[in-house]
Design a protein around this motif. Structure first.
Motif, PDB file in Angstrom:
ATOM      1  N   ALA A  85       0.568  -1.356  -0.081  1.00  0.00           N
ATOM      2  CA  ALA A  85       0.075   0.081  -0.067  1.00  0.00           C
ATOM      3  C   ALA A  85       0.868   1.149  -0.057  1.00  0.00           C
ATOM      4  CB  ALA A  85      -0.962  -0.099   1.165  1.00  0.00           C
ATOM      5  N   THR A  86       2.222   1.177   0.401  1.00  0.00           N
ATOM      6  CA  THR A  86       2.841   2.334   0.582  1.00  0.00           C
ATOM      7  C   THR A  86       3.843   2.678  -0.354  1.00  0.00           C
ATOM      8  OG1 THR A  86       4.482   1.019   1.821  1.00  0.00           O
ATOM      9  CG2 THR A  86       2.910   2.153   3.106  1.00  0.00           C
ATOM     10  N   VAL A  87       4.009   1.810  -1.384  1.00  0.00           N
ATOM     11  CA  VAL A  87       4.816   1.869  -2.616  1.00  0.00           C
ATOM     12  C   VAL A  87       4.164   2.389  -3.755  1.00  0.00           C
ATOM     13  CG1 VAL A  87       6.171  -0.190  -1.897  1.00  0.00           C
ATOM     14  CG2 VAL A  87       4.515  -0.360  -3.501  1.00  0.00           C
ATOM     15  N   GLU A  88       4.945   3.149  -4.667  1.00  0.00           N
ATOM     16  CA  GLU A  88       4.495   3.790  -5.765  1.00  0.00           C
ATOM     17  C   GLU A  88       4.309   2.872  -6.870  1.00  0.00           C
ATOM     18  OE1 GLU A  88       5.104   7.525  -8.489  1.00  0.00           O
ATOM     19  OE2 GLU A  88       6.310   7.598  -6.668  1.00  0.00           O
ATOM     20  N   PRO A  89       3.112   2.555  -7.481  1.00  0.00           N
ATOM     21  CA  PRO A  89       3.055   1.431  -8.487  1.00  0.00           C
ATOM     22  C   PRO A  89       3.414   1.935  -9.724  1.00  0.00           C
ATOM     23  CG  PRO A  89       0.738   2.166  -8.023  1.00  0.00           C
ATOM     24  CD  PRO A  89       1.838   3.012  -7.188  1.00  0.00           C
ATOM     25  N   VAL A  90       3.887   0.931 -10.526  1.00  0.00           N
ATOM     26  CA  VAL A  90       4.261   1.393 -11.877  1.00  0.00           C
ATOM     27  C   VAL A  90       2.999   1.111 -12.789  1.00  0.00           C
ATOM     28  CG1 VAL A  90       5.810   0.419 -13.893  1.00  0.00           C
ATOM     29  CG2 VAL A  90       6.650   0.431 -11.581  1.00  0.00           C
ATOM     30  N   PHE A  91       2.717   2.007 -13.826  1.00  0.00           N
ATOM     31  CA  PHE A  91       1.420   1.732 -14.531  1.00  0.00           C
ATOM     32  C   PHE A  91       1.776   1.024 -15.672  1.00  0.00           C
ATOM     33  CE2 PHE A  91      -0.831   3.774 -18.297  1.00  0.00           C
ATOM     34  CZ  PHE A  91      -1.966   3.230 -18.164  1.00  0.00           C
ATOM     35  N   LEU A  92       1.143  -0.383 -15.861  1.00  0.00           N
ATOM     36  CA  LEU A  92       1.510  -1.025 -16.944  1.00  0.00           C
ATOM     37  C   LEU A  92       0.673  -0.858 -18.268  1.00  0.00           C
ATOM     38  CD1 LEU A  92       1.760  -4.555 -14.990  1.00  0.00           C
ATOM     39  CD2 LEU A  92       3.574  -3.235 -15.543  1.00  0.00           C
ATOM     40  N   GLY A  93      -0.670  -0.345 -18.089  1.00  0.00           N
ATOM     41  CA  GLY A  93      -1.608  -0.062 -19.244  1.00  0.00           C
ATOM     42  C   GLY A  93      -2.752  -0.258 -18.939  1.00  0.00           C
ATOM     43  N   VAL A  94      -3.713  -0.223 -19.960  1.00  0.00           N
ATOM     44  CA  VAL A  94      -4.980  -0.479 -19.624  1.00  0.00           C
ATOM     45  C   VAL A  94      -5.560  -1.356 -20.702  1.00  0.00           C
ATOM     46  CG1 VAL A  94      -5.638   2.009 -19.016  1.00  0.00           C
ATOM     47  CG2 VAL A  94      -5.790   1.407 -21.581  1.00  0.00           C
ATOM     48  N   GLU A  95      -6.680  -2.223 -20.195  1.00  0.00           N
ATOM     49  CA  GLU A  95      -7.416  -3.362 -21.367  1.00  0.00           C
ATOM     50  C   GLU A  95      -7.790  -2.482 -22.232  1.00  0.00           C
ATOM     51  OE1 GLU A  95     -10.097  -5.896 -19.533  1.00  0.00           O
ATOM     52  OE2 GLU A  95      -8.318  -7.147 -18.079  1.00  0.00           O
ATOM     53  N   ARG A  96      -7.587  -3.032 -23.737  1.00  0.00           N
ATOM     54  CA  ARG A  96      -8.163  -2.289 -24.538  1.00  0.00           C
ATOM     55  C   ARG A  96      -9.564  -2.231 -24.542  1.00  0.00           C
ATOM     56  NH1 ARG A  96      -3.749  -1.179 -28.263  1.00  0.00           N
ATOM     57  NH2 ARG A  96      -1.941  -2.401 -27.495  1.00  0.00           N
ATOM     58  N   ARG A  97     -10.333  -3.179 -24.390  1.00  0.00           N
ATOM     59  CA  ARG A  97     -11.782  -3.184 -24.468  1.00  0.00           C
ATOM     60  C   ARG A  97     -12.452  -2.185 -23.460  1.00  0.00           C
ATOM     61  NH1 ARG A  97     -14.122  -9.067 -26.423  1.00  0.00           N
ATOM     62  NH2 ARG A  97     -12.384  -8.374 -27.891  1.00  0.00           N
ATOM     63  N   SER A  98     -11.920  -2.983 -22.236  1.00  0.00           N
ATOM     64  CA  SER A  98     -12.695  -2.119 -20.923  1.00  0.00           C
ATOM     65  C   SER A  98     -12.134  -0.800 -20.493  1.00  0.00           C
ATOM     66  CB  SER A  98     -12.881  -3.139 -19.980  1.00  0.00           C
ATOM     67  OG  SER A  98     -11.459  -3.304 -19.428  1.00  0.00           O
ATOM     68  N   GLY A  99     -10.920  -0.649 -20.853  1.00  0.00           N
ATOM     69  CA  GLY A  99     -10.256   0.372 -20.221  1.00  0.00           C
ATOM     70  C   GLY A  99      -9.434   0.299 -18.700  1.00  0.00           C
ATOM     71  N   ALA A 100      -9.845  -0.882 -18.269  1.00  0.00           N
ATOM     72  CA  ALA A 100      -9.437  -1.228 -16.912  1.00  0.00           C
ATOM     73  C   ALA A 100      -7.981  -0.873 -16.927  1.00  0.00           C
ATOM     74  CB  ALA A 100      -9.936  -2.376 -16.476  1.00  0.00           C
ATOM     75  N   PRO A 101      -7.378  -0.406 -15.975  1.00  0.00           N
ATOM     76  CA  PRO A 101      -5.935   0.091 -15.722  1.00  0.00           C
ATOM     77  C   PRO A 101      -5.211  -1.109 -14.882  1.00  0.00           C
ATOM     78  CG  PRO A 101      -7.068   1.601 -14.301  1.00  0.00           C
ATOM     79  CD  PRO A 101      -8.330   0.628 -14.764  1.00  0.00           C
ATOM     80  N   LEU A 102      -4.171  -1.565 -15.231  1.00  0.00           N
ATOM     81  CA  LEU A 102      -3.349  -2.499 -14.642  1.00  0.00           C
ATOM     82  C   LEU A 102      -2.106  -1.790 -13.982  1.00  0.00           C
ATOM     83  CD1 LEU A 102      -3.049  -5.577 -13.667  1.00  0.00           C
ATOM     84  CD2 LEU A 102      -2.134  -5.962 -15.549  1.00  0.00           C
ATOM     85  N   PHE A 103      -1.630  -2.187 -12.844  1.00  0.00           N
ATOM     86  CA  PHE A 103      -0.567  -1.593 -12.248  1.00  0.00           C
ATOM     87  C   PHE A 103       0.618  -2.771 -11.667  1.00  0.00           C
ATOM     88  CE2 PHE A 103      -3.533   1.770 -12.114  1.00  0.00           C
ATOM     89  CZ  PHE A 103      -2.645   3.006 -12.332  1.00  0.00           C
TER      90      PHE A 103
END
Ligand SMILES: [Zn+2]
Length: 312
Positions: free
Chosen positions: A75-93
């Motif tokens: 919870a305390t670490v800064e996540p890396v943004f991996l990208g979004v799912e192309r269909r839903s736009g759901a982000p993944l870190f």
């Protein structure tokens, strides 16, 4: 010279190359962009303890909701943004847990995975495995590049995790990808395979080596093959590439054409090296080789190089 585009990309076949996220690399530097995506209900996180992905004990989806991060020590670490799912736009870190693998494995409902084992066991869908590979490589870079290599001061994460800046000397640092050439050298109906001592019993594979500074991929193929097997290679052609997150390599599969045939093996690198016919390769793939020799597993790009040649 006519440009020939492949009908399909062979890079889709080995493990780790199946990621389908839109990385939105052009948006990483926008103020508040990654933070805004973290506020979405469908934001998900890949969490690693050292180099081990943390997986739910039940099911095969390695993506955690934000509510799980505190329990996983992330919870305390800064996540890396991996990208979004192309269909839903759901982000993944991707997040690095402050816990070690043993402590994480002691959490209820959590199991520690292994990036290689997940591929070898076919435990994840290709796109999930691609995301895990992206996360594993970029987190490995952060774990080992916390200090500026130019002046030694601590560097700061920017660009949603895809750059580190040094506040002391102003140098910018970018995630590394180290190219390795892996090449099947052919001579008519035969190809050259070697065995390193670390290989599984009976396995033979294509020769491989790191590309050196100031070297083209083609020259790296010719140098490595001459160094390891004493064979002179002439023409070289590209086959496919594979992200190989151990820790942050790009495997570049190539074919090379031998112009000599006598092998002079470097016994510091290899314990065996010889020519194999197409028929013998087919026996290795079928598990019917009279000496019990084996081809590499399908997760590896070498498997696909050898198979492409074996099938003519
Ligand atoms: Zn610096």
């Amino acid at each position: 010279m006519p440009i020939v585009f492949p009908a399909r990309e062979s890079s889709r076949d080995p493990a780790y190359g199946g990621g389908t996220l839109d990385r939105l690399s052009e948006r990483r530097g926008d103020p508040g962009f990654a933070e805004g995506l973290r506020g979405r209900d469908d934001a998900r996180y890949l969490v690693f303890a050292a180099d081990k992905p943390l997986l739910p004990e039940i099911g095969s989806d390695p993506r955690w909701p934000g509510a799980a991060l505190a329990r996983l020590g992330a919870a305390t670490v800064e996540p890396v943004f991996l990208g979004v799912e192309r269909r839903s736009g759901a982000p993944l870190f991707a997040c690095q847990s402050v816990l070690g693998p043993d402590a994480a494995a002691g959490l209820g409902g959590v199991t520690t995975g292994d990036v290689r084992g997940l591929a070898a066991g076919g435990l994840l869908a290709p796109e999930r495995l691609g995301e895990v590979a992206e996360a594993a490589a970029v987190l490995a870079w952060h774990r080992t590049h916390g200090f500026c290599p130019r002046c030694g001061q601590p560097s700061r994460v920017v660009q949603a995790g895809w750059q580190r800046n040094c506040p002391a000397c102003g140098q910018q640092h970018f995630p590394r990808t180290d190219p390795v050439v892996i090449m099947l050298v052919v001579d008519g109906d035969n190809c050259l395979l070697g065995r390193a001592p670390r290989f599984a019993p009976g396995m033979f594979s294509a020769l491989a080596g790191f590309v050196e500074p100031g070297e083209t991929l083609e020259d790296a193929v010719r140098r490595e093959v001459h160094e390891e097997a004493g064979i002179v290679v002439g023409r070289v052609g590209y086959f496919a590439s594979q992200p190989w997150p151990f820790p942050m390599t790009l495997m570049v599969g190539m074919f090379g054409e031998a112009t000599t045939r006598a092998i002079h093996m470097d016994d510091k690198e290899l314990e065996a090296c010889r020519w194999f016919s197409r028929a013998e390769l087919r026996q290795m793939f079928a598990g019917t080789h009279p000496d019990g020799l084996q081809a590499p597993q399908p997760l590896a790009i070498a498997h696909h190089l050898l198979k492409t040649f074996a099938e003519g």
